[in-house]
Design a protein around this motif. Structure first.
Motif, PDB file in Angstrom:
ATOM      1  N   THR A  61      -3.319   9.125  -2.761  1.00  0.00           N
ATOM      2  CA  THR A  61      -1.889   8.874  -2.802  1.00  0.00           C
ATOM      3  C   THR A  61      -1.473   9.075  -4.243  1.00  0.00           C
ATOM      4  O   THR A  61      -2.040   8.450  -5.150  1.00  0.00           O
ATOM      5  CB  THR A  61      -1.569   7.431  -2.343  1.00  0.00           C
ATOM      6  N   CYS A  94      -3.130   7.758  -9.428  1.00  0.00           N
ATOM      7  CA  CYS A  94      -3.460   8.027  -8.029  1.00  0.00           C
ATOM      8  C   CYS A  94      -4.361   6.919  -7.494  1.00  0.00           C
ATOM      9  O   CYS A  94      -5.051   6.240  -8.252  1.00  0.00           O
ATOM     10  CB  CYS A  94      -4.197   9.365  -7.888  1.00  0.00           C
ATOM     11  N   LYS A  97      -7.020   7.155  -0.712  1.00  0.00           N
ATOM     12  CA  LYS A  97      -6.515   6.685   0.581  1.00  0.00           C
ATOM     13  C   LYS A  97      -7.583   5.863   1.290  1.00  0.00           C
ATOM     14  O   LYS A  97      -7.266   4.924   2.016  1.00  0.00           O
ATOM     15  CB  LYS A  97      -6.054   7.866   1.434  1.00  0.00           C
TER      16      LYS A  97
END
Length: 152
Positions: A61, A94, A97
């Motif tokens: 993400t 980041c 996930k």
């Protein structure tokens, strides 16, 4: 002369550790942030997500832009073979996930890439990390400075 290249990089920190790519070169072991070149028509956030899949084999993400760093090869230690390189690097916060991921095998690893590793933030000063300054900023937990200029 080569054109200026954009590169999107991932800063992935979990439990006080930074996820990095381990490289082996003629000088030994070095570590770099996952990420790479932006393709024409691709947004930077999409470039960093694609590069993470290719290099670490994990979806991320993409969060906030933390830093922008320039790399002008003629000004750095690899000038002998990198003198004509000019790259603008965008470092994004980041997260994985799959936060519990233990397997990191990308479909298209970098040249000289031998592994993906977690390094404790406090150990960053003792490893060969590029760019070193971004590691120092992370270790000191300083707020993002966005544009950093041409530094190592």
């Amino acid at each position: 002369m080569k054109p200026i290249r954009n590169s999107a990089k991932a800063v992935i920190i979990h439990d006080g550790r930074l996820l990095v790519i381990r490289l082996e070169d003629q000088y030994g072991t070095a570590y770099v942030f996952p990420g790479g070149g932006q393709e024409k028509g691709e947004e930077l956030k999409d470039a960093v997500a694609r590069e993470c899949l290719e290099e670490i084999g994990q979806a991320v993400t993409v969060g906030e832009l933390l830093h922008i760093r320039e790399y002008i090869g003629k000004n750095h230690e690899f000038a002998e073979w990198d003198a004509d390189v000019h790259q603008v690097e965008f470092y994004f916060e980041c997260t994985l996930k799959d936060a519990g991921a233990t397997v990191f095998e990308g479909s298209n690893p970098d040249d000289h890439q031998v592994a993906v590793e977690w390094i404790a933030l406090e150990d960053l000063p003792s490893v060969r990390l590029y760019p070193k300054t971004i590691g120092e900023l992370l270790l000191k937990r300083l707020p993002s400075r966005i544009y950093l200029g041409d530094l190592n």
